[in-house]
Motif scaffolding. Structure first.
Motif, mmCIF file in Angstrom:
data_model
loop_
_atom_site.group_PDB
_atom_site.id
_atom_site.type_symbol
_atom_site.label_atom_id
_atom_site.label_comp_id
_atom_site.label_asym_id
_atom_site.label_seq_id
_atom_site.Cartn_x
_atom_site.Cartn_y
_atom_site.Cartn_z
ATOM 1 N N ARG A 282 0.822 -1.202 0.000
ATOM 2 C CA ARG A 282 0.000 0.000 0.000
ATOM 3 C C ARG A 282 0.864 1.263 0.000
ATOM 4 O O ARG A 282 0.491 2.289 -0.587
ATOM 5 C CB ARG A 282 -0.932 -0.030 1.231
ATOM 6 C CG ARG A 282 -1.431 1.300 1.759
ATOM 7 C CD ARG A 282 -2.442 1.963 0.840
ATOM 8 N NE ARG A 282 -2.876 3.240 1.394
ATOM 9 C CZ ARG A 282 -2.332 4.422 1.094
ATOM 10 N NH1 ARG A 282 -1.313 4.502 0.229
ATOM 11 N NH2 ARG A 282 -2.797 5.539 1.636
ATOM 12 N N SER B 7 -8.855 -3.097 -14.986
ATOM 13 C CA SER B 7 -9.378 -3.040 -13.613
ATOM 14 C C SER B 7 -8.244 -2.949 -12.601
ATOM 15 O O SER B 7 -8.335 -2.219 -11.608
ATOM 16 C CB SER B 7 -10.264 -4.253 -13.331
ATOM 17 O OG SER B 7 -9.522 -5.459 -13.435
ATOM 18 N N THR B 8 -7.153 -3.675 -12.851
ATOM 19 C CA THR B 8 -5.994 -3.604 -11.961
ATOM 20 C C THR B 8 -5.355 -2.224 -12.033
ATOM 21 O O THR B 8 -4.969 -1.643 -11.011
ATOM 22 C CB THR B 8 -4.956 -4.672 -12.332
ATOM 23 O OG1 THR B 8 -5.559 -5.963 -12.244
ATOM 24 C CG2 THR B 8 -3.743 -4.601 -11.407
ATOM 25 N N GLU C 289 -6.825 0.633 -12.764
ATOM 26 C CA GLU C 289 -7.679 1.592 -12.071
ATOM 27 C C GLU C 289 -7.543 1.472 -10.566
ATOM 28 O O GLU C 289 -7.508 2.477 -9.843
ATOM 29 C CB GLU C 289 -9.125 1.392 -12.499
ATOM 30 C CG GLU C 289 -9.393 1.797 -13.948
ATOM 31 C CD GLU C 289 -10.818 1.494 -14.378
ATOM 32 O OE1 GLU C 289 -11.605 1.022 -13.522
ATOM 33 O OE2 GLU C 289 -11.148 1.725 -15.556
ATOM 34 N N ARG C 290 -7.449 0.240 -10.090
ATOM 35 C CA ARG C 290 -7.290 0.034 -8.647
ATOM 36 C C ARG C 290 -5.960 0.604 -8.166
ATOM 37 O O ARG C 290 -5.888 1.263 -7.122
ATOM 38 C CB ARG C 290 -7.372 -1.456 -8.332
ATOM 39 C CG ARG C 290 -7.148 -1.794 -6.859
ATOM 40 C CD ARG C 290 -7.262 -3.279 -6.609
ATOM 41 N NE ARG C 290 -6.343 -4.042 -7.424
ATOM 42 C CZ ARG C 290 -5.053 -4.213 -7.141
ATOM 43 N NH1 ARG C 290 -4.522 -3.641 -6.061
ATOM 44 N NH2 ARG C 290 -4.277 -4.930 -7.931
ATOM 45 N N ARG C 291 -4.903 0.368 -8.928
ATOM 46 C CA ARG C 291 -3.581 0.863 -8.542
ATOM 47 C C ARG C 291 -3.540 2.394 -8.582
ATOM 48 O O ARG C 291 -2.949 3.035 -7.713
ATOM 49 C CB ARG C 291 -2.525 0.284 -9.486
ATOM 50 C CG ARG C 291 -2.362 -1.240 -9.379
ATOM 51 C CD ARG C 291 -1.359 -1.606 -8.326
ATOM 52 N NE ARG C 291 -0.038 -1.114 -8.647
ATOM 53 C CZ ARG C 291 0.823 -1.709 -9.487
ATOM 54 N NH1 ARG C 291 0.486 -2.839 -10.094
ATOM 55 N NH2 ARG C 291 2.007 -1.192 -9.696
ATOM 56 N N ALA D 271 -6.064 4.377 -8.153
ATOM 57 C CA ALA D 271 -6.860 4.865 -7.021
ATOM 58 C C ALA D 271 -6.044 4.824 -5.741
ATOM 59 O O ALA D 271 -6.137 5.726 -4.890
ATOM 60 C CB ALA D 271 -8.127 4.034 -6.883
ATOM 61 N N MET D 272 -5.219 3.812 -5.589
ATOM 62 C CA MET D 272 -4.374 3.709 -4.402
ATOM 63 C C MET D 272 -3.317 4.810 -4.393
ATOM 64 O O MET D 272 -3.069 5.451 -3.366
ATOM 65 C CB MET D 272 -3.706 2.334 -4.353
ATOM 66 C CG MET D 272 -2.901 2.083 -3.097
ATOM 67 S SD MET D 272 -2.204 0.410 -3.031
ATOM 68 C CE MET D 272 -3.705 -0.569 -2.936
#
Length: 418
Positions: free
Chosen positions: A123, A364-365, A367-369, A371-372
């Motif tokens: 994270r 999708s991965t 976008e998730r990354r 966002a993090m």
């Protein structure tokens, strides 16, 4: 060993302070927010101890300590804690990046910052890289290491993520401390304290408490009274013969049954943290029971601080043989997507960023990354003919800005910050 000087921020009740003193550092200044911890520091040492927000120059003036040998601190853990929301740079308590900028102002020969294991997790890979890159810009070599207290003579697991930074000319002499694993248990560490009131069950209890302790959790003012941690930790304590639902006022009595399940006193918790096992580790804690427990539970164990401090002192005193910096540094994997964003001269699309990063990931991965990353960094998004484009434009964390929203949130939360 030559006398070395230190300024310690977020000093707490003195775990790191005592360890650094035993490593050869004299405190020119210690700054701490919590009044109980301030009282404890003043109870034990005749240092210049300042009370208040460490980022407030009305409390102390960093310009007065330019060129100090060591800037050290245990900056607040909640922004990175696995048990919390892991808000990182957007948490009003986050002072990690600010401490790095402070090093730029003060130009110490070395910097030591410690925090929870959560900071070592994926994270915060981009956050770590940001810190490391900034230190390089300021002229410092730096390295991270995850240290366990049990590897340095403390009967407790307690992983801590530690950052050390130095000028390259000193870093050639630095090496992380050799492990000196704890050969005791909770039982052996606490036997005399448990037997203080002639409890007949102490010998049976010592046999049951035959392992090192789980990590002591100090908690904060946001929560209730003192206990030894979350559900899993309480279960581990029970397996060791300890009632973890609170902290006792005194050791078991002579009238308690042999199979009594005792709670720990604050003196016992301190012993598990590394205080008091030997005369040089004696330390007095002030305040009521819950305040004492929180001071002890939130501390950096003195033997671990001493081990790291000794490694830093040895490097500053050029003890041993110099090494190539590449041989000193541990390899820490960082976020390649962040590095691609950071290195891009213009806004890039998803396809371009993925290619530049060298990673394989679907949308999708990605976008998730992203966002993090956006939790700690300011990322502009623009719709272009080739798709949405992204550009890294800033860091969200507090680094000393006068108008940063951290000041408002800090003032609002002041009574609950510890």
């Amino acid at each position: 060993m030559a006398d070395l000087s230190a300024v310690e921020i977020c000093a707490g009740a003195g775990g790191q302070s005592l360890g650094l003193e035993l490593a050869g550092f004299d405190h020119a200044l210690a700054v701490e927010l919590d009044e109980n911890a301030v009282n404890t520091l003043r109870e034990n040492r005749d240092w210049d101890v300042r009370s208040g927000d460490v980022a407030d120059e009305r409390v102390w003036n960093p310009k007065e300590y330019v060129g100090i040998d060591l800037l050290a601190g245990g900056v607040p853990c909640p922004p990175f804690s696995i048990a919390g929301k892991q808000l990182g740079a957007t948490d009003e308590r986050d002072l990690f990046a600010w401490a790095v900028e402070l090093a730029g102002k003060m130009q110490p020969r070395a910097l030591l910052l410690e925090n929870v294991r959560g900071l070592s997790m994926p994270r915060f890979s981009a956050y770590r890289q940001h810190v490391k890159d900034r230190l390089k810009d300021l002229g410092y070599w730096s390295d991270w290491q995850l240290l366990h207290a049990s590897d340095y003579g403390v009967p407790q697991l307690r992983p801590r993520f530690v950052l050390v930074a130095m000028r390259s000319e000193d870093a050639q002499w630095f090496e992380w401390p050799e492990k000196t694993p704890c050969d005791g248990t909770v039982g052996s560490a606490l036997q005399k304290l448990m037997a203080a009131n002639d409890w007949p069950g102490v010998e049976k209890w010592v046999k049951k408490a035959n392992d090192i302790a789980p990590t002591i959790v100090g908690g904060s003012k946001k929560h209730g009274g003192a206990d030894l941690g979350p559900t899993r930790a309480k279960a581990a304590w029970r397996d060791l013969g300890v009632d973890a639902m609170g902290v006792a006022d005194a050791p078991p009595k002579a009238t308690d049954p042999v199979d009594f399940l005792p709670k720990l006193t604050t003196d016992m918790v301190a012993r598990i943290q590394g205080w008091g096992a030997e005369p040089e580790y004696e330390w007095n804690f002030t305040g009521r029971k819950t305040a004492r427990y929180r001071q002890i539970g939130n501390a950096f164990p003195p033997p671990v601080a001493r081990a790291v401090g000794t490694s830093i002192a040895n490097a500053l005193n050029r003890k041993g043989e110099p090494k190539e910096l590449a041989d000193v540094e541990n390899e820490v994997m960082h976020d390649r997507l962040y590095l691609a964003l950071k290195s891009a001269p213009t806004a890039l699309t998803e396809k371009e960023l993925v290619k530049l990063s060298g990673e394989r990931m679907d949308s999708s991965t990605f976008e998730r990354r992203m966002a993090m990353l956006a939790r700690d960094f300011v990322i502009n998004e623009d719709d272009q003919l080739g798709g949405r484009a992204y550009r890294l434009v800033g860091f969200k964390g507090f680094i000393g800005q006068e108008g940063h929203e951290r000041h408002v949130r800090f003032a609002e939360m002041r009574s609950r910050i510890s």
